[in-house]
Design a protein around this motif. Structure first.
Motif, PDB file in Angstrom:
ATOM      1  N   ALA A  55      -5.416 -95.815  38.094  1.00  0.00           N
ATOM      2  CA  ALA A  55      -5.181 -97.119  37.449  1.00  0.00           C
ATOM      3  C   ALA A  55      -6.134 -98.234  38.096  1.00  0.00           C
ATOM      4  O   ALA A  55      -6.270 -97.984  39.213  1.00  0.00           O
ATOM      5  CB  ALA A  55      -3.563 -97.580  37.643  1.00  0.00           C
ATOM      6  N   GLN A  56      -6.692 -98.957  37.395  1.00  0.00           N
ATOM      7  CA  GLN A  56      -7.497 -99.963  37.826  1.00  0.00           C
ATOM      8  C   GLN A  56      -7.030-101.224  37.737  1.00  0.00           C
ATOM      9  O   GLN A  56      -6.692-101.751  36.637  1.00  0.00           O
ATOM     10  CB  GLN A  56      -9.029 -99.919  37.066  1.00  0.00           C
TER      11      GLN A  56
ATOM     12  N   GLY B  21     -11.696-103.839  39.289  1.00  0.00           N
ATOM     13  CA  GLY B  21     -12.328-102.348  39.058  1.00  0.00           C
ATOM     14  C   GLY B  21     -11.857-101.477  40.096  1.00  0.00           C
ATOM     15  O   GLY B  21     -12.171-100.308  40.309  1.00  0.00           O
ATOM     16  N   THR B  22     -10.945-101.953  41.187  1.00  0.00           N
ATOM     17  CA  THR B  22     -10.467-100.856  41.963  1.00  0.00           C
ATOM     18  C   THR B  22      -9.516-100.042  41.894  1.00  0.00           C
ATOM     19  O   THR B  22      -8.518-100.695  40.993  1.00  0.00           O
ATOM     20  CB  THR B  22      -9.953-101.893  43.407  1.00  0.00           C
ATOM     21  N   SER B  23      -9.537 -98.875  42.091  1.00  0.00           N
ATOM     22  CA  SER B  23      -8.808 -97.553  41.505  1.00  0.00           C
ATOM     23  C   SER B  23      -7.543 -97.292  42.562  1.00  0.00           C
ATOM     24  O   SER B  23      -7.859 -97.260  43.607  1.00  0.00           O
ATOM     25  CB  SER B  23      -9.541 -96.390  41.131  1.00  0.00           C
ATOM     26  N   ARG B  24      -6.543 -97.024  41.903  1.00  0.00           N
ATOM     27  CA  ARG B  24      -5.180 -96.637  42.670  1.00  0.00           C
ATOM     28  C   ARG B  24      -4.552 -95.462  42.003  1.00  0.00           C
ATOM     29  O   ARG B  24      -4.917 -95.370  40.788  1.00  0.00           O
ATOM     30  CB  ARG B  24      -4.394 -97.577  43.346  1.00  0.00           C
ATOM     31  N   ILE B  25      -3.816 -94.566  42.694  1.00  0.00           N
ATOM     32  CA  ILE B  25      -3.127 -93.550  41.840  1.00  0.00           C
ATOM     33  C   ILE B  25      -1.787 -93.860  41.796  1.00  0.00           C
ATOM     34  O   ILE B  25      -1.072 -94.294  42.697  1.00  0.00           O
ATOM     35  CB  ILE B  25      -3.119 -92.291  42.647  1.00  0.00           C
TER      36      ILE B  25
ATOM     37  N   PRO C 156       1.539 -98.048  43.525  1.00  0.00           N
ATOM     38  CA  PRO C 156       0.888 -96.716  43.455  1.00  0.00           C
ATOM     39  C   PRO C 156       1.210 -95.931  44.899  1.00  0.00           C
ATOM     40  O   PRO C 156       1.507 -96.592  45.838  1.00  0.00           O
ATOM     41  CB  PRO C 156      -0.797 -97.165  43.669  1.00  0.00           C
ATOM     42  N   VAL C 157       1.069 -94.548  44.594  1.00  0.00           N
ATOM     43  CA  VAL C 157       1.554 -93.699  45.780  1.00  0.00           C
ATOM     44  C   VAL C 157       0.135 -93.324  46.583  1.00  0.00           C
ATOM     45  O   VAL C 157       0.533 -93.015  47.579  1.00  0.00           O
ATOM     46  CB  VAL C 157       2.024 -92.636  45.099  1.00  0.00           C
TER      47      VAL C 157
END
Length: 326
Positions: A53-54, A58-62, A79-80
């Motif tokens: 997910a952004q 634009g930073t991504s996390r799960i 986010p995990v």
């Protein structure tokens, strides 16, 4: 692959998801821009989806979501796996943690391959968990000094299916992983934590699959979900992009489609066969438009209720689901 259109897109960006980012030191709508490129596992009779997910930067996390039937999901609020003020920050900030793939070791440990992106170089990394909620970062896959700053992504570990569990399987005493996002390479491991890249006699990375001129996969090839051991060999579903100048003229430039390849079960680096036709290519609106248009990018696959369910990113913005063949 047959799209399950009654459920697509399966997950979409959500501006209601908020958590406190310890790096930015403020609350962030962490999946407001896009959700895509998911992996999936079956645990306790449920499908658990781990997805990229952004936020607006634009930073991504799960993120993590779960479902009884693999089609209707309930998401966790936070986010995990995410960039933190930890030793991995220099590799993960501020691009983030991208494109997870998760499999189990025989002892039940879940091993995730993911991409750390510092907005300059993508590096293939590892994290482990026993519950899918709490993850311990284990650093980069390529640890030799000469590979530290090499662009590396997309680790697909060789596995076998045990009921609904997908379990990593040793071949000749080693675990194996396909990785790369232009050509495909390999690495091996004794424990799934410490990996050694496969090299040729000259000490260079050994290429095990490359793009093909005139085909849908003419610009790049990149592993999809785990690689699955079957009677015929090791099945690798892979993502690919089409070249503007030397590709398949029927699908257009830079279109991402899903292909399939078969490697030897005794010598995982030996490519035995490769389909000339893609499994799926962008056709639906959510696949043809988005952050990156014309993308079907497969990373998740589970066996549940007697069928394969396949989870993929559409247009780098949403998540789709399809049913795979047995």
């Amino acid at each position: 692959m047959n799209r399950l259109d009654d459920y697509n897109p399966l997950l979409e960006p959500d501006r209601r998801s908020e958590f406190y980012c310890p790096v930015r030191k403020k609350k962030i709508d962490w999946e407001e821009r896009s959700v895509f490129n998911p992996t999936a596992v079956v645990k306790d009779g449920r499908v658990w989806l781990l997805y990229r997910a952004q936020d607006q930067y634009g930073t991504s996390r799960i993120g993590l979501a779960n479902s009884r039937n693999g089609l209707e999901f309930k998401k966790n609020n936070i986010p995990v796996l995410r960039p933190e003020n930890d030793p991995m920050k220099e590799l993960e900030w501020e691009g983030g943690c991208e494109d997870p793939r998760v499999v189990q070791r025989e002892d039940g440990l879940y091993v995730m391959t993911y991409t750390a992106y510092d907005k300059k170089v993508a590096r293939l990394c590892l994290a482990t968990s026993y519950d899918l909620l709490s993850w311990e970062k284990k650093g980069t896959v390529l640890r030799e000094r000469k590979y530290r700053d090499l662009w590396s992504k997309s680790g697909a570990i060789v596995c076998e299916r045990d009921g609904s569990r997908i379990v990593a399987k040793k071949i000749k005493g080693k675990y194996w992983m396909y990785w790369g996002d232009t050509d495909l390479f390999m690495a091996s491991s004794d424990d799934m934590i410490n990996w050694v890249p496969l090299e040729d006699k000259k000490g260079n990375l050994k290429r095990v699959m490359m793009p093909r001129a005139g085909m849908f996969d003419s610009r790049l090839v990149e592993p999809g979900p785990f690689a699955l051991i079957q009677k015929e060999g090791i099945l690798l579903l892979y993502n690919s992009a089409n070249s503007a100048s030397s590709g398949d003229k029927t699908i257009g430039a830079d279109v991402y489609s899903v292909g399939q390849a078969l490697f030897s079960a005794k010598k995982p680096w030996e490519l035995r066969a490769r389909a000339n036709k893609y499994l799926i290519t962008p056709e639906k609106d959510f696949e043809k438009s988005g952050e990156v248009p014309n993308v079907c990018f497969l990373e998740g696959m589970v066996w549940i209720n007697g069928r394969w369910l396949m989870y993929y990113g559409g247009g780098d913005s949403n998540i789709g689901v399809a049913e795979g063949r047995q």
